[in-house]
Design a protein around this motif. Structure first.
Motif, PDB file in Angstrom:
ATOM      1  N   SER A 122       0.835  -1.208   0.000  1.00  0.00           N
ATOM      2  CA  SER A 122       0.000   0.000   0.000  1.00  0.00           C
ATOM      3  C   SER A 122       0.869   1.257   0.000  1.00  0.00           C
ATOM      4  CB  SER A 122      -0.921  -0.005   1.222  1.00  0.00           C
ATOM      5  OG  SER A 122      -1.822  -1.092   1.182  1.00  0.00           O
ATOM      6  N   ALA A 123       1.957   1.222   0.775  1.00  0.00           N
ATOM      7  CA  ALA A 123       2.863   2.370   0.811  1.00  0.00           C
ATOM      8  C   ALA A 123       3.542   2.568  -0.541  1.00  0.00           C
ATOM      9  CB  ALA A 123       3.906   2.176   1.910  1.00  0.00           C
ATOM     10  N   ASP A 124       3.962   1.462  -1.182  1.00  0.00           N
ATOM     11  CA  ASP A 124       4.579   1.571  -2.507  1.00  0.00           C
ATOM     12  C   ASP A 124       3.607   2.145  -3.527  1.00  0.00           C
ATOM     13  OD1 ASP A 124       6.933   0.544  -1.553  1.00  0.00           O
ATOM     14  OD2 ASP A 124       6.729  -1.433  -2.490  1.00  0.00           O
ATOM     15  N   ALA A 125       2.363   1.675  -3.484  1.00  0.00           N
ATOM     16  CA  ALA A 125       1.364   2.173  -4.431  1.00  0.00           C
ATOM     17  C   ALA A 125       1.159   3.672  -4.270  1.00  0.00           C
ATOM     18  CB  ALA A 125       0.038   1.433  -4.238  1.00  0.00           C
ATOM     19  N   ALA A 126       1.074   4.129  -3.018  1.00  0.00           N
ATOM     20  CA  ALA A 126       0.873   5.555  -2.770  1.00  0.00           C
ATOM     21  C   ALA A 126       2.079   6.371  -3.232  1.00  0.00           C
ATOM     22  CB  ALA A 126       0.619   5.787  -1.282  1.00  0.00           C
ATOM     23  N   ALA A 127       3.290   5.846  -2.994  1.00  0.00           N
ATOM     24  CA  ALA A 127       4.497   6.567  -3.385  1.00  0.00           C
ATOM     25  C   ALA A 127       4.621   6.644  -4.908  1.00  0.00           C
ATOM     26  CB  ALA A 127       5.726   5.878  -2.793  1.00  0.00           C
ATOM     27  N   ILE A 128       4.367   5.548  -5.589  1.00  0.00           N
ATOM     28  CA  ILE A 128       4.464   5.536  -7.057  1.00  0.00           C
ATOM     29  C   ILE A 128       3.386   6.425  -7.658  1.00  0.00           C
ATOM     30  CG2 ILE A 128       4.312   4.094  -9.122  1.00  0.00           C
ATOM     31  CD1 ILE A 128       5.404   1.786  -7.379  1.00  0.00           C
ATOM     32  N   ARG A 129       2.182   6.400  -7.069  1.00  0.00           N
ATOM     33  CA  ARG A 129       1.104   7.261  -7.548  1.00  0.00           C
ATOM     34  C   ARG A 129       1.500   8.729  -7.427  1.00  0.00           C
ATOM     35  NH1 ARG A 129      -2.409   6.071  -3.966  1.00  0.00           N
ATOM     36  NH2 ARG A 129      -2.861   4.056  -4.925  1.00  0.00           N
ATOM     37  N   GLY A 130       2.185   9.074  -6.335  1.00  0.00           N
ATOM     38  CA  GLY A 130       2.644  10.450  -6.157  1.00  0.00           C
ATOM     39  C   GLY A 130       3.642  10.858  -7.235  1.00  0.00           C
ATOM     40  N   CYS A 131       4.529   9.938  -7.609  1.00  0.00           N
ATOM     41  CA  CYS A 131       5.492  10.227  -8.683  1.00  0.00           C
ATOM     42  C   CYS A 131       4.784  10.402 -10.019  1.00  0.00           C
ATOM     43  CB  CYS A 131       6.520   9.108  -8.761  1.00  0.00           C
ATOM     44  SG  CYS A 131       7.633   9.011  -7.335  1.00  0.00           S
ATOM     45  N   LEU A 132       3.774   9.591 -10.264  1.00  0.00           N
ATOM     46  CA  LEU A 132       3.000   9.736 -11.503  1.00  0.00           C
ATOM     47  C   LEU A 132       2.284  11.081 -11.547  1.00  0.00           C
ATOM     48  CD1 LEU A 132       1.448   6.183 -11.986  1.00  0.00           C
ATOM     49  CD2 LEU A 132       2.976   7.362 -13.589  1.00  0.00           C
ATOM     50  N   ASP A 133       1.754  11.485 -10.402  1.00  0.00           N
ATOM     51  CA  ASP A 133       1.039  12.767 -10.342  1.00  0.00           C
ATOM     52  C   ASP A 133       1.971  13.946 -10.609  1.00  0.00           C
ATOM     53  OD1 ASP A 133      -1.324  11.473  -9.797  1.00  0.00           O
ATOM     54  OD2 ASP A 133      -1.189  11.743  -7.625  1.00  0.00           O
ATOM     55  N   ALA A 134       3.277  13.732 -10.370  1.00  0.00           N
ATOM     56  CA  ALA A 134       4.246  14.812 -10.593  1.00  0.00           C
ATOM     57  C   ALA A 134       4.618  14.951 -12.065  1.00  0.00           C
ATOM     58  CB  ALA A 134       5.501  14.552  -9.760  1.00  0.00           C
ATOM     59  N   VAL A 135       4.189  13.999 -12.888  1.00  0.00           N
ATOM     60  CA  VAL A 135       4.490  14.027 -14.322  1.00  0.00           C
ATOM     61  C   VAL A 135       3.407  14.819 -15.055  1.00  0.00           C
ATOM     62  CG1 VAL A 135       4.801  12.567 -16.376  1.00  0.00           C
ATOM     63  CG2 VAL A 135       5.702  11.825 -14.162  1.00  0.00           C
ATOM     64  N   ASN A 136       3.808  15.482 -16.144  1.00  0.00           N
ATOM     65  CA  ASN A 136       2.868  16.223 -16.979  1.00  0.00           C
ATOM     66  C   ASN A 136       1.664  15.357 -17.329  1.00  0.00           C
ATOM     67  OD1 ASN A 136       1.943  16.664 -19.962  1.00  0.00           O
ATOM     68  ND2 ASN A 136       2.752  18.655 -19.319  1.00  0.00           N
ATOM     69  N   GLY A 137       0.462  15.951 -17.315  1.00  0.00           N
ATOM     70  CA  GLY A 137      -0.775  15.209 -17.519  1.00  0.00           C
ATOM     71  C   GLY A 137      -0.782  14.326 -18.744  1.00  0.00           C
ATOM     72  N   ARG A 138      -0.278  14.843 -19.890  1.00  0.00           N
ATOM     73  CA  ARG A 138      -0.260  14.055 -21.121  1.00  0.00           C
ATOM     74  C   ARG A 138       0.711  12.886 -20.990  1.00  0.00           C
ATOM     75  NH1 ARG A 138       1.150  17.613 -26.104  1.00  0.00           N
ATOM     76  NH2 ARG A 138       3.116  17.774 -24.949  1.00  0.00           N
ATOM     77  N   TYR A 139       1.858  13.126 -20.373  1.00  0.00           N
ATOM     78  CA  TYR A 139       2.842  12.069 -20.184  1.00  0.00           C
ATOM     79  C   TYR A 139       2.334  11.013 -19.202  1.00  0.00           C
ATOM     80  CZ  TYR A 139       6.104  15.256 -22.526  1.00  0.00           C
ATOM     81  OH  TYR A 139       6.729  16.087 -23.445  1.00  0.00           O
ATOM     82  N   LYS A 140       1.648  11.471 -18.192  1.00  0.00           N
ATOM     83  CA  LYS A 140       1.064  10.529 -17.228  1.00  0.00           C
ATOM     84  C   LYS A 140       0.055   9.617 -17.923  1.00  0.00           C
ATOM     85  CE  LYS A 140      -1.846  10.372 -13.090  1.00  0.00           C
ATOM     86  NZ  LYS A 140      -2.546  11.176 -12.053  1.00  0.00           N
TER      87      LYS A 140
END
Length: 206
Positions: A82-100
């Motif tokens: 669960s912690a890994d999922a939240a951390a990876i999701r945070g990194c994805l959210d930091a990427v430009n919307g189109r790139y995400k």
């Protein structure tokens, strides 16, 4: 972060929900066995199925400890996932919307290049170019993640969870203890079985 490591982390992110479901199923199954071994109903009230002989009780305590250890291990694994999922999701959210979107379509939803291009209303070459940039940005965000090395290590292991303790194995061990058979814990000795048999034979004499 290298492209292959970023790709593995994206694939790991996709696999986490399924792994959590499997762990939940195993936990619920083992909890039922655990309560049964402790002589408790599912609501926590005692019932009369627990054995009374000291050797049988010792064997069940050993088996109960094994089930309890696995439940603790499952809980720890669930917390890590669960912690890994939240951390990876945070990194994805930091990427430009189109790139995400490209990353999610390619690695989470499993879209082909053609389908990704249709969904993003862009030609194949453009989508591939976005994908390359997206993975670079995603990798940069992952490098800033605390514990990034540990997450990458878990993805190299394929996100495998430790092998489960099958329900049948738990029930078979409990049956052996209750029936006075030798089991892996060595709780019921041959001498005890012989004494039990002799005592039963003596009781049957007229």
């Amino acid at each position: 972060m290298q492209f292959e490591s970023v790709k593995h982390i994206a694939q790991y992110y996709k696999a986490i929900p399924g792994m959590l479901r499997l762990l939940q199923q195993e936990r619920e199954e083992l909890e039922g066995n655990y309560y049964g071994l402790r002589g408790l109903a599912y609501d926590g009230t005692p019932h009369s199925s627990s054995p009374g002989k000291p050797t049988e009780e010792a064997g069940l305590r050993a088996l109960e400890s094994g089930v309890g250890d696995r439940l603790a291990e499952i809980k720890a694994n669930e917390m890590v996932l669960s912690a890994d999922a939240a951390a990876i999701r945070g990194c994805l959210d930091a990427v430009n919307g189109r790139y995400k979107q490209v990353i999610l379509m390619r690695y989470v939803r499993g879209y082909s290049w053609a389908k990704t291009g249709v969904r993003m209303n862009a030609p194949d070459s453009t989508v591939r170019n976005w994908h390359e940039r997206a993975m670079e940005r995603f990798g940069e965000a992952l490098e800033e993640l605390p514990g990034a090395a540990e997450v990458a290590h878990r993805t190299r292991r394929g996100g495998r969870r430790p092998p489960p303790a099958p329900r049948a194995r738990v029930h078979n061990k409990r049956r052996k203890i209750l029936c006075g058979e030798q089991d892996d814990f060595g709780a019921v000795s041959a001498a005890h079985r012989d004494g039990f048999s002799q005592g039963r034979a003596a009781g049957n004499q007229p």
